[in-house]
Design an enzyme around this catalytic site. Structure first.
Site, mmCIF file in Angstrom:
data_model
loop_
_atom_site.group_PDB
_atom_site.id
_atom_site.type_symbol
_atom_site.label_atom_id
_atom_site.label_comp_id
_atom_site.label_asym_id
_atom_site.label_seq_id
_atom_site.Cartn_x
_atom_site.Cartn_y
_atom_site.Cartn_z
ATOM 1 N N TYR A 19 0.790 -1.331 -0.059
ATOM 2 C CA TYR A 19 -0.085 0.053 0.032
ATOM 3 C C TYR A 19 0.713 1.298 0.036
ATOM 4 C CZ TYR A 19 -3.857 3.295 1.758
ATOM 5 O OH TYR A 19 -4.729 3.942 2.120
ATOM 6 N N LYS A 35 0.696 3.820 -3.113
ATOM 7 C CA LYS A 35 0.103 5.086 -2.933
ATOM 8 C C LYS A 35 1.358 6.129 -3.230
ATOM 9 C CE LYS A 35 -4.158 4.662 -1.482
ATOM 10 N NZ LYS A 35 -5.246 4.804 -2.482
HETATM 11 N N1 LIG Z 1 -10.168 6.163 5.032
HETATM 12 C C1 LIG Z 1 -8.940 6.351 5.358
HETATM 13 O O1 LIG Z 1 -8.570 6.789 6.504
HETATM 14 C C2 LIG Z 1 -7.979 6.656 4.254
HETATM 15 C C3 LIG Z 1 -6.973 7.321 4.499
HETATM 16 C C4 LIG Z 1 -5.850 7.518 3.460
HETATM 17 C C5 LIG Z 1 -6.293 7.221 2.150
HETATM 18 N N2 LIG Z 1 -7.556 6.455 2.007
HETATM 19 C C6 LIG Z 1 -7.654 6.250 0.744
HETATM 20 O O2 LIG Z 1 -9.096 6.840 0.216
HETATM 21 C C7 LIG Z 1 -9.774 5.869 -0.819
HETATM 22 C C8 LIG Z 1 -11.334 5.486 -0.296
HETATM 23 O O3 LIG Z 1 -11.160 5.025 1.033
HETATM 24 P P1 LIG Z 1 -12.498 4.953 1.908
HETATM 25 O O4 LIG Z 1 -11.972 5.122 3.075
HETATM 26 O O5 LIG Z 1 -13.410 5.422 1.258
HETATM 27 O O6 LIG Z 1 -12.693 3.311 1.702
HETATM 28 P P2 LIG Z 1 -14.101 2.518 1.403
HETATM 29 O O7 LIG Z 1 -13.431 1.065 1.707
HETATM 30 O O8 LIG Z 1 -15.121 2.970 2.176
HETATM 31 O O9 LIG Z 1 -14.075 2.671 -0.073
HETATM 32 C C9 LIG Z 1 -13.483 2.004 -1.138
HETATM 33 C C10 LIG Z 1 -14.262 1.658 -2.243
HETATM 34 O O10 LIG Z 1 -13.548 1.021 -3.328
HETATM 35 C C11 LIG Z 1 -14.268 0.099 -3.772
HETATM 36 N N3 LIG Z 1 -13.293 -1.006 -4.417
HETATM 37 C C12 LIG Z 1 -12.338 -1.629 -3.755
HETATM 38 N N4 LIG Z 1 -11.827 -2.289 -4.884
HETATM 39 C C13 LIG Z 1 -12.266 -2.163 -6.084
HETATM 40 C C14 LIG Z 1 -12.098 -2.440 -7.355
HETATM 41 N N5 LIG Z 1 -11.282 -3.614 -7.882
HETATM 42 N N6 LIG Z 1 -13.043 -1.884 -8.261
HETATM 43 C C15 LIG Z 1 -13.964 -1.210 -8.125
HETATM 44 N N7 LIG Z 1 -14.275 -0.705 -6.781
HETATM 45 C C16 LIG Z 1 -13.320 -1.288 -5.789
HETATM 46 C C17 LIG Z 1 -14.842 -0.724 -2.543
HETATM 47 O O11 LIG Z 1 -16.025 -1.520 -3.195
HETATM 48 C C18 LIG Z 1 -15.383 0.870 -1.782
HETATM 49 O O12 LIG Z 1 -16.674 1.068 -2.165
HETATM 50 C C19 LIG Z 1 -8.908 4.711 -0.965
HETATM 51 O O13 LIG Z 1 -8.080 4.845 -2.017
HETATM 52 C C20 LIG Z 1 -7.960 4.624 0.187
HETATM 53 O O14 LIG Z 1 -6.783 4.154 0.100
HETATM 54 C C21 LIG Z 1 -8.360 6.450 2.949
#
Ligand SMILES: NC(=O)c1ccc[n+]([C@@H]2O[C@H](COP(=O)([O-])OP(=O)(O)OC[C@H]3O[C@@H](n4cnc5c(N)ncnc54)[C@H](O)[C@@H]3O)[C@@H](O)[C@H]2O)c1
Length: 261
Positions: free
Chosen positions: A153, A157
């Protein structure tokens, strides 16, 4: 002044998840028509709600040909593509030693290759529309390391920042801007379900703002970067982490407690 997204068409991947859903809702409130991509069909239905202008596509963003077909359908149905927000992503809690190559490949495909497939798929439509804006959601892990999601990851990223710079350079003459957002700890329903109480309580102690951020607080900077207010920004990134990246030899709560002695 509130950004006017009237007439714009935005694709949001990960549209069924926490940050994707909040982003889509904000873009809609500012007048954009939105296409949500996700592999979670039920989540897409909930995220689209009753909005007749929102379209959804069940698509695995790691499948380049499925991505190309879904983007072509968006242009066909909504007439243009102006904005792409790459939100779909995620990691696996594995140490280096315990990461089989297949897991590494899967996480890199989701977090780094998929944004590349999407940028490549929408660029021709954006050229036809006279320009566009792309934002990819990376992570604070791109500047530090991910404590929860392992090297795959962190590496993917970090790679997003290189993709962002390079795509920004190549697409600038087509008036397509490409930027990234780096969230810190964001409380989404998925996060809430996944973490233990110790983590839930530890984060507010570490973060200078003293709390978990909300998905809406990530959506707002994404909207800014896609709007004319950011017309001079390309190839850059915005950290949205409540100040966590500032770093400190102690956690924020301890620091402030000492000062109050
Ligand atoms: N929540 C946090 O604290 C955080 C922190 C840093 C970065 N992020 C990044 O933010 C983004 C969103 O995170 P989030 O917290 O909303 O996560 P989340 O898990 O709520 O949403 C991620 C979405 O991506 C979809 N997904 C996963 N694999 C997929 C695929 N192969 N094809 C299509 N859809 C797919 C999932 O079904 C889900 O709806 C991600 O890239 C995550 O790495 C989140």
């Amino acid at each position: 002044m509130a950004p006017d997204m009237g007439g714009k068409v935005a694709i949001v991947t990960g549209g069924a998840g926490g940050i994707g859903r909040a982003t889509a809702a904000l873009f809609r409130r500012h007048g954009a028509r939105v296409a949500l991509f996700d592999r979670d069909e039920a989540g897409l239905v909930t995220a689209a709600g009753s909005d007749a202008d929102t379209i959804t596509a069940v698509v695995d963003v790691t499948d380049a040909s499925a991505v190309a077909a879904a983007c072509a359908r968006v242009e066909e149905r909504l007439g243009r593509i102006d904005i792409l927000v790459n939100v779909a992503g995620g990691g696996l809690p594995r140490t280096l030693d315990a990461t089989p190559p297949a897991d590494w490949d899967r996480i890199v495909a989701l977090n780094l290759s998929a944004p590349f497939y999407l940028i490549q798929a929408v660029a021709p439509a954006m050229r036809r529309a006279g320009g566009g804006a792309v934002v990819t959601v990376s992570s604070l892990a791109a500047l530090q390391i991910s404590l929860n999601n392992g090297a795959s990851y962190t590496s993917a990223k970090s790679g997003v920042l290189g993709l962002t710079r390079h795509a920004a350079f190549e697409l600038a003459r087509d008036r397509i801007r490409v930027n990234a957002v780096l969230p810190g700890p964001i409380m989404t329903p998925q996060m809430d379900a996944k973490i233990d109480d110790a983590t839930r309580e530890a984060i507010p102690r570490k973060v200078p703002l003293g709390r978990w951020l909300t998905p809406e607080e990530v959506a707002a900077p994404i909207l800014f970067l896609c709007s004319d207010a950011a017309s001079g920004c390309t190839g850059t990134h915005l950290v949205v982490d409540g100040g966590l990246h500032i770093g400190s030899p102690t956690d924020a709560a301890t620091y402030f407690a000492r000062r109050e002695d």
